[in-house]
Design a protein around this motif. Sequence first.
Motif, PDB file in Angstrom:
ATOM      1  N   LEU A 134       0.692  -0.874   0.359  1.00 12.13           N
ATOM      2  CA  LEU A 134       0.000  -0.042   0.338  1.00 12.13           C
ATOM      3  C   LEU A 134       0.375   1.341   0.466  1.00 12.13           C
ATOM      4  N   GLU A 135       1.541   1.636   0.985  1.00 15.83           N
ATOM      5  CA  GLU A 135       2.546   2.655   0.566  1.00 15.83           C
ATOM      6  C   GLU A 135       3.831   2.853  -0.447  1.00 15.83           C
ATOM      7  N   GLU A 136       3.477   1.581  -1.256  1.00 21.58           N
ATOM      8  CA  GLU A 136       4.282   1.767  -2.518  1.00 21.58           C
ATOM      9  C   GLU A 136       3.901   2.620  -3.353  1.00 21.58           C
ATOM     10  N   HIS A 137       2.662   1.678  -3.155  1.00 24.89           N
ATOM     11  CA  HIS A 137       1.510   2.500  -4.265  1.00 24.89           C
ATOM     12  C   HIS A 137       1.690   3.747  -4.189  1.00 24.89           C
ATOM     13  N   TRP A 138       0.848   4.143  -3.205  1.00 22.46           N
ATOM     14  CA  TRP A 138       0.630   5.379  -2.756  1.00 22.46           C
ATOM     15  C   TRP A 138       1.923   6.777  -2.933  1.00 22.46           C
ATOM     16  N   ARG A 139       3.000   6.093  -3.130  1.00 28.09           N
ATOM     17  CA  ARG A 139       4.117   6.914  -3.144  1.00 28.09           C
ATOM     18  C   ARG A 139       3.697   6.838  -5.051  1.00 28.09           C
ATOM     19  N   SER A 140       3.880   5.958  -5.872  1.00 28.20           N
ATOM     20  CA  SER A 140       3.949   6.002  -6.862  1.00 28.20           C
ATOM     21  C   SER A 140       2.651   6.814  -7.639  1.00 28.20           C
ATOM     22  N   ILE A 141       1.326   6.635  -6.583  1.00 30.50           N
ATOM     23  CA  ILE A 141       0.416   8.064  -6.681  1.00 30.50           C
ATOM     24  C   ILE A 141       0.759   8.974  -6.094  1.00 30.50           C
ATOM     25  N   LEU A 142       2.085   9.142  -5.784  1.00 26.28           N
ATOM     26  CA  LEU A 142       1.924  11.000  -5.159  1.00 26.28           C
ATOM     27  C   LEU A 142       2.864  11.566  -6.598  1.00 26.28           C
ATOM     28  N   GLU A 143       3.870  10.406  -6.931  1.00 24.77           N
ATOM     29  CA  GLU A 143       5.109  10.847  -7.628  1.00 24.77           C
ATOM     30  C   GLU A 143       3.985  11.523  -8.766  1.00 24.77           C
ATOM     31  N   GLN A 144       3.509  10.205  -9.201  1.00 25.53           N
ATOM     32  CA  GLN A 144       2.229  10.736 -10.627  1.00 25.53           C
ATOM     33  C   GLN A 144       1.586  12.016 -10.698  1.00 25.53           C
ATOM     34  N   LEU A 145       1.185  12.445  -9.457  1.00 28.40           N
ATOM     35  CA  LEU A 145       0.302  13.301  -9.158  1.00 28.40           C
ATOM     36  C   LEU A 145       1.704  14.359  -8.782  1.00 28.40           C
ATOM     37  N   LYS A 146       2.575  14.732  -8.714  1.00 28.05           N
ATOM     38  CA  LYS A 146       3.837  15.214  -8.782  1.00 28.05           C
ATOM     39  C   LYS A 146       4.167  15.170 -10.724  1.00 28.05           C
ATOM     40  N   GLU A 147       4.279  14.995 -11.321  1.00 26.84           N
ATOM     41  CA  GLU A 147       4.877  14.926 -12.602  1.00 26.84           C
ATOM     42  C   GLU A 147       3.741  15.910 -13.181  1.00 26.84           C
ATOM     43  N   LYS A 148       1.924  15.296 -12.939  1.00 27.59           N
ATOM     44  CA  LYS A 148       1.072  15.941 -14.001  1.00 27.59           C
ATOM     45  C   LYS A 148       0.848  17.441 -13.227  1.00 27.59           C
ATOM     46  N   ALA A 149       1.191  17.228 -12.325  1.00 24.64           N
ATOM     47  CA  ALA A 149       0.486  19.073 -11.657  1.00 24.64           C
ATOM     48  C   ALA A 149       1.178  20.112 -12.646  1.00 24.64           C
ATOM     49  N   PRO A 150       0.454  21.319 -12.945  1.00 23.31           N
ATOM     50  CA  PRO A 150       0.987  22.591 -13.627  1.00 23.31           C
ATOM     51  C   PRO A 150       1.855  22.770 -12.724  1.00 23.31           C
ATOM     52  N   SER A 151       2.807  23.612 -13.069  1.00 23.70           N
ATOM     53  CA  SER A 151       3.640  24.480 -13.434  1.00 23.70           C
ATOM     54  C   SER A 151       2.799  26.062 -12.398  1.00 23.70           C
ATOM     55  N   THR A 152       2.442  26.562 -11.398  1.00 28.13           N
ATOM     56  CA  THR A 152       2.844  27.801 -11.035  1.00 28.13           C
ATOM     57  C   THR A 152       3.150  28.363 -10.169  1.00 28.13           C
ATOM     58  N   GLU A 153       4.394  28.809 -10.697  1.00 32.10           N
ATOM     59  CA  GLU A 153       5.399  30.279 -10.351  1.00 32.10           C
ATOM     60  C   GLU A 153       5.042  31.119 -10.694  1.00 32.10           C
ATOM     61  N   ALA A 154       4.636  31.318 -11.349  1.00 30.90           N
ATOM     62  CA  ALA A 154       4.177  32.984 -12.380  1.00 30.90           C
ATOM     63  C   ALA A 154       3.070  33.051 -10.751  1.00 30.90           C
ATOM     64  N   ASP A 155       2.243  32.091 -10.767  1.00 30.28           N
ATOM     65  CA  ASP A 155       0.800  32.830  -9.919  1.00 30.28           C
ATOM     66  C   ASP A 155       1.301  32.693  -8.165  1.00 30.28           C
ATOM     67  N   ASP A 156       2.470  32.586  -7.637  1.00 26.62           N
ATOM     68  CA  ASP A 156       2.402  32.335  -6.410  1.00 26.62           C
ATOM     69  C   ASP A 156       2.632  33.822  -5.384  1.00 26.62           C
ATOM     70  N   ALA A 157       2.284  34.993  -6.526  1.00 22.50           N
ATOM     71  CA  ALA A 157       2.436  35.960  -5.705  1.00 22.50           C
ATOM     72  C   ALA A 157       1.314  36.068  -4.534  1.00 22.50           C
ATOM     73  N   ALA A 158       1.210  36.751  -3.242  1.00 23.36           N
ATOM     74  CA  ALA A 158       0.927  37.057  -1.787  1.00 23.36           C
ATOM     75  C   ALA A 158      -0.085  38.319  -2.542  1.00 23.36           C
ATOM     76  N   GLY A 159       0.006  39.396  -3.344  1.00 24.20           N
ATOM     77  CA  GLY A 159      -0.542  40.528  -3.641  1.00 24.20           C
ATOM     78  C   GLY A 159       0.175  40.974  -4.951  1.00 24.20           C
ATOM     79  N   ILE A 160      -0.692  42.284  -4.768  1.00 25.31           N
ATOM     80  CA  ILE A 160      -0.183  42.735  -6.758  1.00 25.31           C
ATOM     81  C   ILE A 160       0.414  44.115  -6.061  1.00 25.31           C
ATOM     82  N   LYS A 161       1.434  44.011  -6.445  1.00 24.43           N
ATOM     83  CA  LYS A 161       1.403  46.424  -6.696  1.00 24.43           C
ATOM     84  C   LYS A 161       1.142  47.307  -7.565  1.00 24.43           C
ATOM     85  N   LYS A 162      -0.127  47.642  -6.867  1.00 26.57           N
ATOM     86  CA  LYS A 162      -0.641  48.142  -7.412  1.00 26.57           C
ATOM     87  C   LYS A 162      -1.056  49.777  -6.867  1.00 26.57           C
TER      88      LYS A 162
END
Length: 183
Positions: A134-162
């Motif tokens: 079960l633990e190996e299965h969960w690890r593989s699922i988590l790795e697959q989710l990390k690989e499929k997760a879109p990169s969200t570095e551009a939207d990480d800002a806590a606020g905007i400067k305006k």
Amino acid sequence: DEELLKRIQATVVQVQGDYKKLSSVTGNLLDDHHQKQKDIEALFQSLERLEKEKADKEDLELGIDVKADKSALAGKVSRTQFDASMERLNEMIQEMLSRVTGQEQGWHQVQRQLSEEMGSKLDRLELGPFRQQLEEHWRSILEQLKEKAPSTEADDAAGIKKQLLAHFHCVSCDRPLSMLVPG
């Protein structure tokens, strides 16, 4: 794999529920058995006391010969009443014994069912490899989710400067002020 895991979890929950029910029924049967045993012992003690205290025929005849008093005879138990009471007592004992036997058979059946249920459960030796799988299965699922997760570095800002303009008034003189909104 998830469906198998869900079915295994549902089966484990169901088996745990069945085990609790069987434990409860077994406890109730044991309590009933102990109560019936106490009742039987009380009946046997009453029977022994009756046998010790019953009037001996020779003593009764001597008592009648010595003093044939009607009031004394009225206080004595007749043989027919005694025989009828003993017969009723014997019937009660037989009924109690048959009930206890029935209870005991039911208890043995529940105990047999419980033993069969316990025999079909996973033991601790089987749970170790299952847990690792079960633990190996969960690890593989988590790795697959990390690989499929879109990169969200551009939207990480806590606020905007305006810069926003707002109309403020002085607290002391109430004149209008033009200030930038902080933060």
